[in-house]
Design a protein around this motif. Structure first.
Motif, PDB file in Angstrom:
ATOM      1  N   MET A 124     -32.440  19.287  16.754  1.00 19.60           N
ATOM      2  CA  MET A 124     -31.931  20.653  16.580  1.00 19.60           C
ATOM      3  C   MET A 124     -32.908  21.691  17.134  1.00 19.60           C
ATOM      4  SD  MET A 124     -29.150  19.638  15.519  1.00 19.60           S
ATOM      5  CE  MET A 124     -28.352  21.213  15.436  1.00 19.60           C
ATOM      6  N   ALA A 125     -34.210  21.455  16.967  1.00 19.76           N
ATOM      7  CA  ALA A 125     -35.213  22.393  17.476  1.00 19.76           C
ATOM      8  C   ALA A 125     -35.205  22.439  19.007  1.00 19.76           C
ATOM      9  CB  ALA A 125     -36.602  22.007  16.963  1.00 19.76           C
ATOM     10  N   VAL A 126     -35.124  21.279  19.634  1.00 19.72           N
ATOM     11  CA  VAL A 126     -35.085  21.233  21.100  1.00 19.72           C
ATOM     12  C   VAL A 126     -33.836  21.943  21.612  1.00 19.72           C
ATOM     13  CG1 VAL A 126     -34.800  19.679  23.084  1.00 19.72           C
ATOM     14  CG2 VAL A 126     -36.559  19.207  21.352  1.00 19.72           C
ATOM     15  N   LEU A 127     -32.700  21.685  20.989  1.00 15.99           N
ATOM     16  CA  LEU A 127     -31.465  22.348  21.425  1.00 15.99           C
ATOM     17  C   LEU A 127     -31.558  23.862  21.267  1.00 15.99           C
ATOM     18  CD1 LEU A 127     -28.792  19.849  20.132  1.00 15.99           C
ATOM     19  CD2 LEU A 127     -29.282  20.423  22.514  1.00 15.99           C
ATOM     20  N   ALA A 128     -32.146  24.322  20.177  1.00 18.61           N
ATOM     21  CA  ALA A 128     -32.299  25.769  19.974  1.00 18.61           C
ATOM     22  C   ALA A 128     -33.181  26.371  21.065  1.00 18.61           C
ATOM     23  CB  ALA A 128     -32.883  26.051  18.593  1.00 18.61           C
ATOM     24  N   LEU A 129     -34.269  25.706  21.388  1.00 18.20           N
ATOM     25  CA  LEU A 129     -35.161  26.185  22.440  1.00 18.20           C
ATOM     26  C   LEU A 129     -34.439  26.271  23.779  1.00 18.20           C
ATOM     27  CD1 LEU A 129     -38.028  26.790  23.667  1.00 18.20           C
ATOM     28  CD2 LEU A 129     -38.245  24.320  23.919  1.00 18.20           C
ATOM     29  N   LEU A 130     -33.729  25.213  24.124  1.00 19.41           N
ATOM     30  CA  LEU A 130     -33.086  25.150  25.437  1.00 19.41           C
ATOM     31  C   LEU A 130     -31.870  26.054  25.553  1.00 19.41           C
ATOM     32  CD1 LEU A 130     -33.309  21.298  26.035  1.00 19.41           C
ATOM     33  CD2 LEU A 130     -34.792  23.086  26.993  1.00 19.41           C
ATOM     34  N   THR A 131     -31.111  26.181  24.489  1.00 21.22           N
ATOM     35  CA  THR A 131     -29.886  26.982  24.529  1.00 21.22           C
ATOM     36  C   THR A 131     -30.192  28.471  24.605  1.00 21.22           C
ATOM     37  OG1 THR A 131     -28.712  25.263  23.308  1.00 21.22           O
ATOM     38  CG2 THR A 131     -27.688  27.435  23.349  1.00 21.22           C
ATOM     39  N   GLY A 132     -31.296  28.879  24.009  1.00 24.40           N
ATOM     40  CA  GLY A 132     -31.647  30.296  23.988  1.00 24.40           C
ATOM     41  C   GLY A 132     -31.816  30.914  25.362  1.00 24.40           C
ATOM     42  N   VAL A 133     -32.099  30.104  26.367  1.00 26.83           N
ATOM     43  CA  VAL A 133     -32.302  30.617  27.722  1.00 26.83           C
ATOM     44  C   VAL A 133     -31.093  31.407  28.203  1.00 26.83           C
ATOM     45  CG1 VAL A 133     -32.694  29.951  30.127  1.00 26.83           C
ATOM     46  CG2 VAL A 133     -33.874  28.745  28.309  1.00 26.83           C
ATOM     47  N   ALA A 134     -29.908  30.949  27.859  1.00 23.83           N
ATOM     48  CA  ALA A 134     -28.693  31.606  28.346  1.00 23.83           C
ATOM     49  C   ALA A 134     -28.549  33.029  27.821  1.00 23.83           C
ATOM     50  CB  ALA A 134     -27.464  30.785  27.967  1.00 23.83           C
TER      51      ALA A 134
END
Length: 165
Positions: A124-134
């Motif tokens: 969940m932490a990795v997804l939050a980090l990566l998704t925030g870029v958009a």
């Protein structure tokens, strides 16, 4: 629905030729986004090792979402507006994609390549980090997309305790 109609330049009644209500529209947008996301990830070339897979996943996720910021935003922020039944359907699609990352992290942890205390939490932490870029990336901005991908990969690599690439 009035705002949507105004944005696309049609009368509100015309929208109901395509969707019965806001709930149906949200569900359709979210389902389409999540299915496209999963199918695109499935089609992506993947290395054999967990570190290479995690890098491929990280770069893919950033690249996919920066080209779809509007649908990504709806898929993330409008979950609260779904009925319980529709939420369950969308959550199943989300878990399918999350499961792909979770499997990479699990394999890397079991192989001693990643130092992760809790694989689900790390997912969940990795997804939050990566998704925030958009939310902030814009083409033509300070950094080219390839550099943004690289930097995010380095942050993910560090976050899971993987060796330097």
């Amino acid at each position: 629905m009035r705002q949507i109609a105004a944005q696309v330049g049609v009368q509100v009644g015309a929208l109901y030729n395509y969707t019965p209500d806001k709930q149906g529209l949200l569900l359709d947008i979210m389902n389409r986004h999540l299915n496209e996301l999963f199918e695109a990830w499935q089609a992506e070339p993947k290395p054999d090792d967990p570190i290479g897979q995690l890098e491929a996943f990280s770069r893919f996720h950033v690249r996919f979402h920066v080209t779809r910021p509007d649908t990504m935003f709806i898929a993330q922020m409008e979950l609260r507006n779904l009925t319980p039944e529709n939420f369950e359907a969308v959550e199943g699609l989300r878990r399918r994609y999350e499961g792909a990352l979770e499997a990479i992290l699990q394999e890397g942890q079991e192989g001693g390549l990643f130092r992760i205390t809790d694989v689900r939490l790390a997912t969940m932490a990795v997804l939050a980090l990566l998704t925030g870029v958009a939310n902030w990336y814009r083409e033509g901005g300070r950094l080219p997309l390839e550099e943004v991908e690289r930097i995010h990969w380095e942050m993910v690599r560090s976050a899971v305790g993987a060796g330097a690439s």
